[in-house]
Design an enzyme around this catalytic site. Sequence first.
Site, PDB file in Angstrom:
ATOM      1  N   SER A 127       3.197  -2.242  10.458  1.00 28.05           N
ATOM      2  CA  SER A 127       4.648  -2.283  10.696  1.00 28.05           C
ATOM      3  C   SER A 127       5.254  -3.663  10.409  1.00 28.05           C
ATOM      4  O   SER A 127       6.137  -4.133  11.131  1.00 28.05           O
ATOM      5  CB  SER A 127       4.982  -1.814  12.111  1.00 28.05           C
ATOM      6  OG  SER A 127       4.505  -0.491  12.309  1.00 28.05           O
TER       7      SER A 127
ATOM      8  N   GLU B 107      -5.490  -5.282  10.372  1.00 27.83           N
ATOM      9  CA  GLU B 107      -4.509  -4.235  10.613  1.00 27.83           C
ATOM     10  C   GLU B 107      -4.828  -3.523  11.924  1.00 27.83           C
ATOM     11  O   GLU B 107      -5.666  -2.602  11.942  1.00 27.83           O
ATOM     12  CB  GLU B 107      -4.541  -3.210   9.475  1.00 27.83           C
ATOM     13  CG  GLU B 107      -4.235  -3.795   8.114  1.00 27.83           C
ATOM     14  CD  GLU B 107      -3.613  -2.758   7.189  1.00 27.83           C
ATOM     15  OE1 GLU B 107      -2.504  -2.998   6.709  1.00 27.83           O
ATOM     16  OE2 GLU B 107      -4.227  -1.700   6.976  1.00 27.83           O
TER      17      GLU B 107
ATOM     18  N   GLY C  15       2.143   2.095  10.843  1.00 27.37           N
ATOM     19  CA  GLY C  15       3.086   3.205  10.724  1.00 27.37           C
ATOM     20  C   GLY C  15       3.717   3.621  12.041  1.00 27.37           C
ATOM     21  O   GLY C  15       4.318   4.686  12.132  1.00 27.37           O
TER      22      GLY C  15
ATOM     23  N   HIS D 242      -9.644   0.782   4.923  1.00 28.62           N
ATOM     24  CA  HIS D 242      -8.378   1.029   5.619  1.00 28.62           C
ATOM     25  C   HIS D 242      -8.642   1.977   6.790  1.00 28.62           C
ATOM     26  O   HIS D 242      -9.460   2.889   6.679  1.00 28.62           O
ATOM     27  CB  HIS D 242      -7.362   1.634   4.645  1.00 28.62           C
ATOM     28  CG  HIS D 242      -5.985   1.668   5.225  1.00 28.62           C
ATOM     29  ND1 HIS D 242      -5.601   2.627   6.132  1.00 28.62           N
ATOM     30  CD2 HIS D 242      -4.919   0.846   5.052  1.00 28.62           C
ATOM     31  CE1 HIS D 242      -4.345   2.395   6.485  1.00 28.62           C
ATOM     32  NE2 HIS D 242      -3.904   1.318   5.849  1.00 28.62           N
TER      33      HIS D 242
ATOM     34  N   LYS E  98       0.127   4.254  -0.324  1.00 23.98           N
ATOM     35  CA  LYS E  98      -0.530   5.444   0.260  1.00 23.98           C
ATOM     36  C   LYS E  98      -0.273   6.670  -0.629  1.00 23.98           C
ATOM     37  O   LYS E  98      -0.141   6.515  -1.842  1.00 23.98           O
ATOM     38  CB  LYS E  98      -0.076   5.642   1.715  1.00 23.98           C
ATOM     39  CG  LYS E  98      -0.252   4.348   2.534  1.00 23.98           C
ATOM     40  CD  LYS E  98      -0.125   4.526   4.009  1.00 23.98           C
ATOM     41  CE  LYS E  98      -0.309   3.175   4.694  1.00 23.98           C
ATOM     42  NZ  LYS E  98      -0.275   3.250   6.149  1.00 23.98           N
TER      43      LYS E  98
ATOM     44  N   GLU F 175      -7.097   4.422   7.882  1.00 19.55           N
ATOM     45  CA  GLU F 175      -6.914   5.855   7.575  1.00 19.55           C
ATOM     46  C   GLU F 175      -8.168   6.419   6.908  1.00 19.55           C
ATOM     47  O   GLU F 175      -8.530   7.574   7.120  1.00 19.55           O
ATOM     48  CB  GLU F 175      -5.662   6.045   6.696  1.00 19.55           C
ATOM     49  CG  GLU F 175      -4.388   5.828   7.515  1.00 19.55           C
ATOM     50  CD  GLU F 175      -3.184   5.355   6.736  1.00 19.55           C
ATOM     51  OE1 GLU F 175      -3.174   5.437   5.488  1.00 19.55           O
ATOM     52  OE2 GLU F 175      -2.224   4.872   7.378  1.00 19.55           O
TER      53      GLU F 175
ATOM     54  N   ASN G 171       0.875  -1.179   0.000  1.00 25.64           N
ATOM     55  CA  ASN G 171       0.000   0.000   0.000  1.00 25.64           C
ATOM     56  C   ASN G 171       0.911   1.226   0.000  1.00 25.64           C
ATOM     57  O   ASN G 171       1.487   1.571   1.029  1.00 25.64           O
ATOM     58  CB  ASN G 171      -0.881  -0.049   1.265  1.00 25.64           C
ATOM     59  CG  ASN G 171      -1.746   1.183   1.420  1.00 25.64           C
ATOM     60  OD1 ASN G 171      -1.813   2.031   0.526  1.00 25.64           O
ATOM     61  ND2 ASN G 171      -2.413   1.280   2.563  1.00 25.64           N
TER      62      ASN G 171
HETATM   63  P1  PGA Z   1       2.654   0.128   7.688  1.00 28.76           P
HETATM   64  O1  PGA Z   1       1.225   0.343   7.020  1.00 28.76           O
HETATM   65  O2  PGA Z   1       3.229  -1.143   7.125  1.00 28.76           O
HETATM   66  O3  PGA Z   1       3.462   1.344   7.281  1.00 28.76           O
HETATM   67  O4  PGA Z   1       2.451   0.047   9.159  1.00 28.76           O
HETATM   68  C1  PGA Z   1       0.371  -0.738   6.775  1.00 28.76           C
HETATM   69  C2  PGA Z   1      -0.912  -0.251   6.160  1.00 28.76           C
HETATM   70  O5  PGA Z   1      -1.383   0.832   6.519  1.00 28.76           O
HETATM   71  O6  PGA Z   1      -1.501  -0.927   5.291  1.00 28.76           O
END
Ligand code: PGA
Length: 256
Positions: free
Chosen positions: A216, A170, A176, A98, A11, A100, A9
């Site tokens: 992460s 997730e 993140g 997601h 982003k 976010e 992803n």
């Molecule tokens: P990350 O993000 O690996 O940077 O923690 C995962 C995601 O949001 O899909």
Amino acid sequence: MRKKIVAGNWKMNLDHQAGLSLYSEIIHMAKDELRGQQQLIICPPATLLYSLVQLGGTYSQVSIGAQNIYHESHGAYTGEISAEHVASTGAKYVIIGHSERRGYFNEDSFVLSKKIDLALRQQLYPIYCVGETKEERESGDYLKVITQQLEEVLGQVTPQDFKRVLIAYEPVWAIGTGLTASPEQAQEVHQHIRLKLGSLFDHALADETSILYGGSCHAGNAPELFAQADIDGGLIGGASLKSRDFIEIAKNFNAN
Ligand code: PGA
């Protein structure tokens, strides 16, 4: 055997040229170094969807997915991108729900179930994300939260359509942040998701569903996470922006 999947992803990162370069590197490395049936999925910003599909050509080990679609099929929604738009680029997957999007854009179960439906009607493969916040984990209610996210959004999907759906677990507190769910914590939730899908659809179908871990995840912790019985791959954010890191994660599914 469930499909093993490593999805990236990207982003809101990388400009057009940087996205093309990273994708070319990923394809080259995948051709040279992947020796398994693992499927890679790259979810770039929407402006790159068509170009990456073209760049990948007929190479089928890597597919392209969108990060989002709008919850209406078409019309006067300035700036939005529909499921049909995504499908017409040749992209095959779409991330839905997601954290976010749930958090910054207030996407609730009603909106997310419309998105799942629109994606399925366009023959896309939704990657539906679920996960609890730090507070929900600490309160001990995290499995209830996950159950609700599954029931409210997938409740209207037919078993036939559900065959196209992937799930990503997730935990919001791990995205993140550099904090990762331990393999045991992740496995507990993945097993719960599979059981829940079994009661929503049927157990054979749940057994065939790929459930990805995200939060992460990187080359260092992927081996332990992917060794868990119900973890079928990863949804990778930060570590998907470097070709070497991403391919190292995918190599965990190389045949011996
Ligand atoms: P990350 O993000 O690996 O940077 O923690 C995962 C995601 O949001 O899909």
